[in-house]
Write a protein that holds these residues in place. Structure first.
Motif, PDB file in Angstrom:
ATOM      1  N   THR A  40      53.537  43.045  23.496  1.00  0.00           N
ATOM      2  CA  THR A  40      54.981  43.214  23.732  1.00  0.00           C
ATOM      3  C   THR A  40      55.655  41.888  24.084  1.00  0.00           C
ATOM      4  OG1 THR A  40      54.487  43.778  26.014  1.00  0.00           O
ATOM      5  CG2 THR A  40      54.777  45.618  24.480  1.00  0.00           C
ATOM      6  N   ASP A  41      54.878  40.812  24.121  1.00  0.00           N
ATOM      7  CA  ASP A  41      55.444  39.522  24.513  1.00  0.00           C
ATOM      8  C   ASP A  41      56.563  39.111  23.557  1.00  0.00           C
ATOM      9  OD1 ASP A  41      55.040  36.964  26.155  1.00  0.00           O
ATOM     10  OD2 ASP A  41      55.081  36.260  24.077  1.00  0.00           O
ATOM     11  N   PRO A  42      57.774  38.839  24.100  1.00  0.00           N
ATOM     12  CA  PRO A  42      58.924  38.552  23.224  1.00  0.00           C
ATOM     13  C   PRO A  42      58.744  37.299  22.371  1.00  0.00           C
ATOM     14  CG  PRO A  42      59.614  38.770  25.538  1.00  0.00           C
ATOM     15  CD  PRO A  42      58.130  38.870  25.510  1.00  0.00           C
ATOM     16  N   GLN A  43      58.096  36.293  22.935  1.00  0.00           N
ATOM     17  CA  GLN A  43      57.928  35.042  22.177  1.00  0.00           C
ATOM     18  C   GLN A  43      57.057  35.276  20.929  1.00  0.00           C
ATOM     19  OE1 GLN A  43      56.291  31.719  24.455  1.00  0.00           O
ATOM     20  NE2 GLN A  43      55.619  30.743  22.543  1.00  0.00           N
ATOM     21  N   VAL A  44      55.979  36.011  21.132  1.00  0.00           N
ATOM     22  CA  VAL A  44      55.078  36.296  20.011  1.00  0.00           C
ATOM     23  C   VAL A  44      55.802  37.141  18.961  1.00  0.00           C
ATOM     24  CG1 VAL A  44      52.941  37.465  19.341  1.00  0.00           C
ATOM     25  CG2 VAL A  44      53.024  36.131  21.469  1.00  0.00           C
ATOM     26  N   LEU A  45      56.529  38.147  19.437  1.00  0.00           N
ATOM     27  CA  LEU A  45      57.213  39.052  18.497  1.00  0.00           C
ATOM     28  C   LEU A  45      58.320  38.343  17.735  1.00  0.00           C
ATOM     29  CD1 LEU A  45      57.330  42.412  20.431  1.00  0.00           C
ATOM     30  CD2 LEU A  45      55.795  41.695  18.608  1.00  0.00           C
ATOM     31  N   ARG A  46      59.032  37.463  18.429  1.00  0.00           N
ATOM     32  CA  ARG A  46      60.089  36.730  17.755  1.00  0.00           C
ATOM     33  C   ARG A  46      59.491  35.871  16.645  1.00  0.00           C
ATOM     34  NH1 ARG A  46      61.810  32.928  21.220  1.00  0.00           N
ATOM     35  NH2 ARG A  46      62.110  34.559  22.761  1.00  0.00           N
TER      36      ARG A  46
ATOM     37  N   GLU B  80      55.614  25.929  16.059  1.00  0.00           N
ATOM     38  CA  GLU B  80      55.849  27.303  16.534  1.00  0.00           C
ATOM     39  C   GLU B  80      54.577  28.129  16.428  1.00  0.00           C
ATOM     40  OE1 GLU B  80      57.782  25.816  14.193  1.00  0.00           O
ATOM     41  OE2 GLU B  80      59.543  25.390  15.446  1.00  0.00           O
ATOM     42  N   PHE B  81      53.826  27.935  15.345  1.00  0.00           N
ATOM     43  CA  PHE B  81      52.586  28.706  15.197  1.00  0.00           C
ATOM     44  C   PHE B  81      51.600  28.323  16.293  1.00  0.00           C
ATOM     45  CE2 PHE B  81      48.189  29.031  13.541  1.00  0.00           C
ATOM     46  CZ  PHE B  81      48.118  30.413  13.470  1.00  0.00           C
ATOM     47  N   GLU B  82      51.448  27.033  16.509  1.00  0.00           N
ATOM     48  CA  GLU B  82      50.512  26.591  17.548  1.00  0.00           C
ATOM     49  C   GLU B  82      50.952  27.100  18.920  1.00  0.00           C
ATOM     50  OE1 GLU B  82      47.614  25.443  16.877  1.00  0.00           O
ATOM     51  OE2 GLU B  82      48.040  25.313  14.728  1.00  0.00           O
ATOM     52  N   ALA B  83      52.273  27.122  19.159  1.00  0.00           N
ATOM     53  CA  ALA B  83      52.791  27.620  20.447  1.00  0.00           C
ATOM     54  C   ALA B  83      52.503  29.116  20.596  1.00  0.00           C
ATOM     55  CB  ALA B  83      54.295  27.348  20.545  1.00  0.00           C
ATOM     56  N   THR B  84      52.576  29.833  19.486  1.00  0.00           N
ATOM     57  CA  THR B  84      52.310  31.277  19.539  1.00  0.00           C
ATOM     58  C   THR B  84      50.841  31.535  19.868  1.00  0.00           C
ATOM     59  OG1 THR B  84      54.072  31.661  17.953  1.00  0.00           O
ATOM     60  CG2 THR B  84      52.447  33.416  18.201  1.00  0.00           C
ATOM     61  N   LYS B  85      49.963  30.741  19.276  1.00  0.00           N
ATOM     62  CA  LYS B  85      48.541  30.893  19.606  1.00  0.00           C
ATOM     63  C   LYS B  85      48.289  30.589  21.087  1.00  0.00           C
ATOM     64  CE  LYS B  85      45.023  29.774  16.678  1.00  0.00           C
ATOM     65  NZ  LYS B  85      44.298  29.156  15.536  1.00  0.00           N
TER      66      LYS B  85
ATOM     67  N   LEU C  49      49.435  33.527  23.093  1.00  0.00           N
ATOM     68  CA  LEU C  49      48.493  34.645  23.028  1.00  0.00           C
ATOM     69  C   LEU C  49      47.272  34.376  23.907  1.00  0.00           C
ATOM     70  CD1 LEU C  49      48.612  35.650  19.240  1.00  0.00           C
ATOM     71  CD2 LEU C  49      49.282  37.074  21.184  1.00  0.00           C
ATOM     72  N   LEU C  50      46.839  33.112  23.931  1.00  0.00           N
ATOM     73  CA  LEU C  50      45.694  32.767  24.777  1.00  0.00           C
ATOM     74  C   LEU C  50      46.002  32.986  26.245  1.00  0.00           C
ATOM     75  CD1 LEU C  50      44.100  29.496  23.321  1.00  0.00           C
ATOM     76  CD2 LEU C  50      42.981  31.719  23.694  1.00  0.00           C
ATOM     77  N   SER C  51      47.276  32.810  26.608  1.00  0.00           N
ATOM     78  CA  SER C  51      47.651  32.925  28.020  1.00  0.00           C
ATOM     79  C   SER C  51      47.830  34.385  28.445  1.00  0.00           C
ATOM     80  CB  SER C  51      48.948  32.149  28.283  1.00  0.00           C
ATOM     81  OG  SER C  51      50.048  32.877  27.750  1.00  0.00           O
ATOM     82  N   LEU C  52      47.914  35.302  27.486  1.00  0.00           N
ATOM     83  CA  LEU C  52      48.098  36.716  27.834  1.00  0.00           C
ATOM     84  C   LEU C  52      46.746  37.325  28.227  1.00  0.00           C
ATOM     85  CD1 LEU C  52      50.443  37.877  24.901  1.00  0.00           C
ATOM     86  CD2 LEU C  52      51.104  37.252  27.232  1.00  0.00           C
ATOM     87  N   PRO C  53      46.777  38.430  28.995  1.00  0.00           N
ATOM     88  CA  PRO C  53      45.516  39.096  29.328  1.00  0.00           C
ATOM     89  C   PRO C  53      44.746  39.441  28.059  1.00  0.00           C
ATOM     90  CG  PRO C  53      47.363  40.142  30.462  1.00  0.00           C
ATOM     91  CD  PRO C  53      47.945  39.124  29.531  1.00  0.00           C
ATOM     92  N   ALA C  54      43.423  39.390  28.126  1.00  0.00           N
ATOM     93  CA  ALA C  54      42.590  39.672  26.948  1.00  0.00           C
ATOM     94  C   ALA C  54      42.889  41.073  26.429  1.00  0.00           C
ATOM     95  CB  ALA C  54      41.123  39.553  27.313  1.00  0.00           C
TER      96      ALA C  54
END
Ligand SMILES: [Zn+2]
Length: 462
Positions: free
Chosen positions: A68-74, A269-274, A277-282
């Motif tokens: 649900t992370d907005p950055q990833v979804l955007r 932007e792709f690298e930032a998205t990865k 995702l790494l920073s989100l809970p597993a």
């Protein structure tokens, strides 16, 4: 695929190489027109693709964990819409919604009408933006070529005459419910044929080129991840069977797309998205299905609408991806979690799911034997351990064009105090009787029936 292009571009193309090269300057029909992306036979209207996709997406959103992370979804929606806008046969009806499933498995799938799901694991496995763009472009290819409703259309046509189908499809109300009632929807909507895969590859490669990405990236990603992460890609390649000579086919398409350019491969932007995702809970370990073991309250979770293929000896069958496979020498059981009941008296017994086996009818020793008699002999054998087994009705049916027999049974469920309903389907395979038993408590049989129908429909016998 490329034959049409050359023929259309001029009668004198063969005359000389120089002349051919002159034809290849602007004005030459490169791209969409020359590649002829044409959706195959379809009984559905475009709006029905969208409706079916929407109804299924609502179900999937409830069943699967989403990021649900907005950055990833955007990011994924910006990228997805940019790619989809370049798809051939794009239609303003399409919804183009991109969601990320919170799973480390490498998978992606598309529902009709433009609902695309990409797993978190696929984004993490992509080495650059071009590769994940390739996955999305491939899925967009399934949407614009309308592969889901094409497959359903074909299955429908095999079941009923066109006139009846047009009546059914013209009715108001939930399409998904109508199709599910016919046991058709879930098994087929997401199941792509090899030829659909080739076409999605062609479209995906085309879109990548139009968007300025290296058009090799899609096929490369599929190849790399399949080798690198075999365990994490099982589902992807179950939904997307690998086309023959994938890389070669894509390589031969690329020169038709236009001149080589400076390809874009990655973006900050792709690298930032990865990173994000790494920073989100597993992600949660597996598809969440509340564990329902015997003795605990409540029945197993209902069968998942996503099916995976089981390859047995001499047959294959699709089964819900939240079921498990248990094999012993004489039977294969496909069972929901908690579908086996432990009983102090009689050991363990299957209360839910499907059991598949081969039976050697005693009468087969005399050579010429019949399906009805052999099925009767099987029932007699079953009664030895299950004396209350009762035949309710029996009738002929076809299984992949073979004569088959369906036998409805009633007996005591291993679940205390409950009745069990079984559908036994038998057919001849070589010199043995191939049998499938679909099992559920009587009170829940109707809920399992669409899954059982879809499984039967998927059965392939050698
Ligand atoms: Zn595919």
């Amino acid at each position: 695929m490329n034959g049409g292009r050359w023929r259309r571009s001029g009668k004198r193309l063969v005359a000389s190489m120089t002349l051919a090269l002159l034809f290849l300057v602007p004005g030459m029909a490169w791209g969409e027109g020359s590649l002829k992306f044409k959706p195959a036979f379809n009984l559905f209207k475009m709006q029905q693709d969208v409706q079916l996709g929407k109804e299924n997406a609502e179900q999937i959103d409830k069943e699967l964990p989403l990021v649900t992370d907005p950055q990833v979804l955007r990011y994924i929606n910006d990228l997805g819409r940019r790619l989809a806008s370049l798809a051939p046969n794009n239609n303003s009806e399409y919804v183009w919604t991109f969601k990320v499933i919170n799973s480390s498995d490498i998978n992606a799938f598309a529902l009709p009408g433009g609902y695309i799901y990409v797993n978190r694991g696929a984004i993490m496995a992509a080495e650059n933006e071009a590769q994940i763009a390739g996955v999305i472009a491939h899925e967009s290819g399934h949407v614009v070529m309308r592969h889901g409703t094409h497959e359903v259309s074909q299955a429908l046509l095999a079941q009923a005459p066109l006139a009846i189908l047009e009546g059914i499809l013209g009715r108001p109300g939930s399409l998904a419910a109508q199709l599910a009632a016919m046991g058709l929807l879930n098994s087929i909507l997401l199941k792509n044929s090899r030829s659909a895969e080739s076409q999605a590859d062609e479209v995906g490669t085309y879109i990548l080129y139009q968007a300025g990405y290296d058009p090799h990236a899609m096929a490369q990603f599929f190849e790399i991840v399949e080798k690198k992460y075999p365990q994490k890609t099982i589902q992807f390649f179950a939904d997307h069977p690998v086309p023959e000579n994938r890389i070669k086919a894509v390589d031969s398409e690329i020169p038709l797309l236009g001149p080589a350019k400076e390809w874009k491969t990655d973006s900050p932007e792709f690298e930032a998205t990865k990173e994000r995702l790494l920073s989100l809970p597993a992600p949660p370990r597996a598809t969440p299905a509340p564990p329902a073991s015997a003795g605990s309250s409540g029945p197993p979770p209902l069968p998942s609408s996503r099916l995976i293929k089981f390859e047995g000896k001499g047959f294959s069958i699709d089964y819900p991806d939240n079921w498990q496979v248990q094999q012993n020498e004489d039977a294969i059981a496909l069972i929901p979690l908690g579908g086996i009941v432990e009983d102090a008296e009689s050991g363990s017994a299957q209360a839910y799911g499907t059991s598949i086996s081969r039976f050697q009818p005693p009468s087969s020793r005399q050579g010429n034997w019949g399906l009805v008699d052999a099925t009767q002999e099987l029932l007699d054998t079953m009664r030895l351990s299950n004396p209350n087994l009762r035949v309710i009705k029996q009738g002929g049916m076809k299984l992949e064009g073979r004569a088959a027999l369906s036998t409805w049974l009633e007996t005591d469920s291993p679940l205390q105090g409950q009745k069990e309903r079984d559908l036994l389907v038998t057919t001849r395979q070589g010199d043995s009787l191939f049998s499938l038993i679909f099992i559920a408590p009587e009170s829940l049989f109707d809920a399992y029936k669409p899954t059982f129908d879809a499984m039967l429909q998927s059965l392939e016998l050698q």
